[in-house]
Design a protein around this motif. Structure first.
Motif, short mmCIF file in Angstrom:
data_model
loop_
_atom_site.label_atom_id
_atom_site.label_comp_id
_atom_site.label_asym_id
_atom_site.label_seq_id
_atom_site.Cartn_x
_atom_site.Cartn_y
_atom_site.Cartn_z
N GLY A 18 77.33 85.10 122.18
CA GLY A 18 77.44 84.56 120.82
C GLY A 18 78.44 85.31 119.95
O GLY A 18 79.08 84.73 119.07
N LEU A 19 78.60 86.62 120.22
CA LEU A 19 79.57 87.39 119.44
C LEU A 19 80.98 86.80 119.59
O LEU A 19 81.75 86.76 118.63
N GLY A 20 81.28 86.34 120.81
CA GLY A 20 82.59 85.74 121.06
C GLY A 20 82.81 84.48 120.23
O GLY A 20 83.91 84.21 119.75
N ASP A 21 81.75 83.69 120.06
CA ASP A 21 81.87 82.49 119.21
C ASP A 21 82.18 82.90 117.78
O ASP A 21 83.05 82.32 117.13
N VAL A 22 81.44 83.90 117.30
CA VAL A 22 81.61 84.30 115.90
C VAL A 22 83.00 84.90 115.67
O VAL A 22 83.71 84.50 114.74
N ALA A 23 83.39 85.84 116.54
CA ALA A 23 84.66 86.53 116.31
C ALA A 23 85.86 85.60 116.55
O ALA A 23 86.96 85.88 116.11
N ILE A 163 75.65 92.81 112.23
CA ILE A 163 74.64 93.02 113.29
C ILE A 163 74.29 91.67 113.92
O ILE A 163 73.71 90.79 113.27
N HIS A 164 74.65 91.55 115.18
CA HIS A 164 74.39 90.32 115.93
C HIS A 164 73.22 90.51 116.88
O HIS A 164 72.66 89.54 117.37
N ASN A 165 72.92 91.75 117.20
CA ASN A 165 71.86 92.01 118.17
C ASN A 165 71.48 93.48 118.09
O ASN A 165 72.08 94.33 118.74
N ALA A 211 73.46 91.11 108.63
CA ALA A 211 72.86 90.49 109.82
C ALA A 211 73.27 89.02 109.81
O ALA A 211 73.65 88.48 108.77
N VAL A 212 73.19 88.38 111.00
CA VAL A 212 73.76 87.04 111.09
C VAL A 212 72.82 85.91 110.63
O VAL A 212 73.11 84.74 110.84
N SER A 213 71.72 86.28 110.00
CA SER A 213 70.92 85.29 109.27
C SER A 213 70.06 86.05 108.26
O SER A 213 69.72 87.21 108.50
N LEU A 244 74.36 83.45 107.40
CA LEU A 244 74.23 82.61 108.60
C LEU A 244 75.58 82.36 109.25
O LEU A 244 76.56 82.07 108.57
N ASN A 245 75.60 82.45 110.56
CA ASN A 245 76.79 82.04 111.30
C ASN A 245 77.03 80.54 111.11
O ASN A 245 76.11 79.79 110.80
N GLY A 246 78.25 80.13 111.36
CA GLY A 246 78.55 78.71 111.34
C GLY A 246 78.73 78.18 112.76
O GLY A 246 78.44 78.87 113.75
N TYR A 302 64.47 87.89 128.85
CA TYR A 302 63.20 88.05 128.13
C TYR A 302 63.32 87.62 126.67
O TYR A 302 62.44 86.97 126.13
N GLN A 303 64.46 87.96 126.05
CA GLN A 303 64.65 87.62 124.63
C GLN A 303 64.44 86.12 124.40
O GLN A 303 63.89 85.69 123.41
N LYS A 304 64.91 85.32 125.37
CA LYS A 304 64.97 83.88 125.14
C LYS A 304 63.64 83.17 125.40
O LYS A 304 63.51 81.97 125.16
N TYR A 381 63.19 86.93 119.75
CA TYR A 381 63.92 87.17 118.51
C TYR A 381 65.24 86.42 118.62
O TYR A 381 65.72 86.16 119.73
N GLU A 382 65.80 86.02 117.52
CA GLU A 382 67.05 85.25 117.54
C GLU A 382 67.84 85.56 116.28
O GLU A 382 67.60 84.99 115.22
N PRO A 383 68.77 86.51 116.37
CA PRO A 383 69.52 86.90 115.17
C PRO A 383 70.07 85.69 114.41
O PRO A 383 69.93 85.59 113.20
N CYS A 384 70.72 84.79 115.12
CA CYS A 384 71.11 83.53 114.46
C CYS A 384 70.83 82.37 115.42
O CYS A 384 70.00 81.54 115.15
N GLY A 385 71.54 82.37 116.56
CA GLY A 385 71.37 81.29 117.52
C GLY A 385 72.31 80.14 117.20
O GLY A 385 72.45 79.74 116.03
N LEU A 386 72.96 79.65 118.24
CA LEU A 386 73.87 78.51 118.08
C LEU A 386 73.24 77.23 118.58
O LEU A 386 73.52 76.14 118.08
N THR A 387 72.36 77.39 119.62
CA THR A 387 71.81 76.23 120.32
C THR A 387 71.21 75.20 119.37
O THR A 387 71.47 74.01 119.50
O1 NHF Z 1 73.85 83.83 117.31
C1 NHF Z 1 76.09 85.73 117.36
C2 NHF Z 1 74.87 85.78 118.24
C3 NHF Z 1 73.62 85.18 117.64
O2 NHF Z 1 71.28 84.83 118.00
C4 NHF Z 1 72.48 85.21 118.62
C5 NHF Z 1 72.36 86.50 119.35
C6 NHF Z 1 73.58 87.31 119.53
O3 NHF Z 1 71.31 86.83 119.88
O4 NHF Z 1 75.89 86.30 116.10
O5 NHF Z 1 74.63 87.12 118.55
#
Ligand code: NHF
Length: 488
Positions: A18-23, A163-165, A211-213, A244-246, A302-304, A381-387
């Motif tokens: 997910g970091l790659g999507d954001v950056a 902070i993404h994770n 943090a991303v949310s 929140l991420n977009g 496990y996180q998911k 846990y889900e910092p933001c999540g794209l799904t």
């Molecule tokens: O969307 C990008 C991603 C988040 O919830 C995701 C995660 C890692 O676990 O910010 O980083």
């Protein structure tokens, strides 16, 4: 406003998570709101192999132990901004982006972080903001704070740490700090075992932590989510917020997705039917118009929360509901071998209902978003999540655990008339089952279901919205920093 943005990965150059999507999305979005942003990435082996038209920018050296490491910097123009790539021996051309060797990774990313910061000076380009992300680049924030005391060039640069994770603190060699000439961090509430780790040090030094949310920003202050740092994080709570991420709305558009059998939009939602049938045929499930297709597209770890599913599905199959729920499930994901194996067993337990594909498959993931009725996201846990955001854009209703970004983006069916999906509270099979039952009951009411889909499709998950918030945060932190240059 000038911002130096550092990340371990960014699409389209390299994407692992997910970091790659954001950056890959946030810097261009910041550019669109008139921020002079420059992105810095390591010149990973996978990037080198692409034969990009890179220009040589400069060469300098970083002191390391009693020697020096040569840094070479290349660049290209992309999406209206300059992207720099840092090369040097710690960034091995044969190593993956994240390796299983913590020592190699910690050296690579410490080197990258410090070289990226030094690059600004070599370019004589004074950033107003240094924006680092996760443990990989957190050391740049820490080094900046030490540099500000002695180097006027950086005296007015404020720092933001994304902070993404949180749980990935950057375990590795505790000797690295000294080797690169940095002193260890001290804070009464910073546990001793974290005093040489990049992420805690970045948190200690950052002027702002994002943090991303918003929910994840609150959760990391608790023992449950704080990875041993909650007390320390609470001491920094005034500097922590969540944005929140977009979502990249062009990449994720059911009207222009070549993996779908039939493209559609909210105006032609009925056309989704063709994608449902196509998905059923593709994975070998009975073509059944009334069945509610539940999908899952997740890394198997496990996180998911994939491990919550078997018991929940067993519970679902034992229900004495009349008429019985008609459901099917398609699970896609790769990762932990044991979790994958448990998921595959579900196929033999539910041969007419469940299909499991344990590989990385972009096409099938898009077919699931475009054809399934419900997407299940049982994250611990889900910092933001794209799904969940992708699913909503595709008219696939999310059922997610009420945590982090899932809680901030999914509005629960029973809680609000503006609902866009379903939330369940506990990371337990029972709680997940409760959520499934609510979703399956609602799915029977075609009108309510269609309204849920349409409300999800109408949500604004654009990066431009997030970029506006970052711009405001940058301006705030610059203002605060100019009043109190000592920072945190
Ligand atoms: O969307 C990008 C991603 C988040 O919830 C995701 C995660 C890692 O676990 O910010 O980083």
């Amino acid at each position: 406003m000038k911002a130096l943005f550092l990340a371990a990965e960014a699409e389209p150059f390299v994407k692992i998570g997910g970091l790659g999507d954001v950056a890959g999305s946030l810097p261009p979005a910041l550019r669109r709101v008139s921020i002079d942003v420059r992105l810095v990435l390591p010149l990973h082996g996978v990037i080198k192999k692409q034969g990009l038209p890179l220009h040589f920018v400069c060469e300098f050296s970083l002191p390391y132990k009693k020697k020096e490491i040569i840094v070479k910097v290349f660049s290209l123009e992309w999406a209206g901004l300059t992207v720099y790539f840092i090369d040097g021996t710690p960034i091995s051309p044969t190593a993956p982006v994240y390796s299983s060797d913590p020592l190699a990774d910690s050296l690579k990313y410490a080197f990258f972080s410090l070289a990226a910061l030094r690059l600004a000076r070599e370019l004589d380009w004074q950033p107003d903001i240094l924006h680092a992300n996760d443990w990989h680049t957190a050391l740049a924030v820490y080094a900046l704070k030490q540099l500000r005391a002695t180097d006027p060039f950086f005296a007015s640069t404020a720092s933001v740490l994304g902070i993404h994770n949180l749980p990935y603190l950057g375990n590795g060699s505790s000797a690295l700090l000294k080797a690169f000439g940095l002193s260890p961090g001290r804070h009464a509430l910073l546990p001793k075992w974290t005093q040489t780790l990049p992420l805690p040090l970045g948190i200690l030094a950052a002027d702002r932590i994002v943090a991303v949310s918003p929910s994840y920003a609150r959760e990391i202050l608790t023992p449950e989510y704080g990875s041993g740092l909650d007390e320390f994080l609470r001491a920094r709570a005034d500097s922590i917020s969540g944005i929140l991420n977009g979502l990249d709305l062009e990449r994720w558009d059911p009207l222009n997705d070549s993996c779908l059998e039939k493209n559609y939009s909210s105006e032609t939602l009925a056309d989704r039917k063709a994608n449902r049938e196509h998905l059923q045929a593709e994975v070998g499930l009975p073509i059944h118009a009334d069945a509610a297709i539940m999908g899952m597209v997740n890394r198997m770890d496990y996180q998911k929360g994939m491990d919550l599913l078997p018991e929940a599905l067993t519970g679902l199959s034992l229900l004495k509901q009349k008429p019985a729920f008609d459901w099917q499930m398609v699970i896609l994901g790769a990762g932990d071998a044991e979790i994958e194996a448990r998921a595959r067993q579900l196929e033999s337990e539910f041969p007419t209902r469940v299909r499991v594909v344990t590989r990385f498959d972009v096409r099938l993931s898009r077919m699931i978003y475009g054809g399934a009725d419900v997407i299940i996201i049982p994250s611990r846990y889900e910092p933001c999540g794209l799904t969940q955001m992708i699913a909503m854009r595709y008219g696939c209703v999310p059922l997610g655990r009420s945590t982090g970004g899932l809680r901030d983006t999914i509005f629960d069916y029973d809680q609000t008339r503006e609902s866009t999906g379903f939330l369940f509270e506990e990371a337990t099979p029972q709680s997940l089952l409760g959520g499934m039952i609510r979703a399956l009951k609602t799915h029977r009411d075609k009108q309510s279901w269609r309204e849920l889909q349409l409300r999800g499709m109408a949500q604004d998950f654009s990066w431009d919205r997030s970029a506006d918030q970052y711009k405001k945060l940058y301006a705030d932190v610059m203002r605060e920093f100019s009043k109190n240059p000592e920072g945190a």
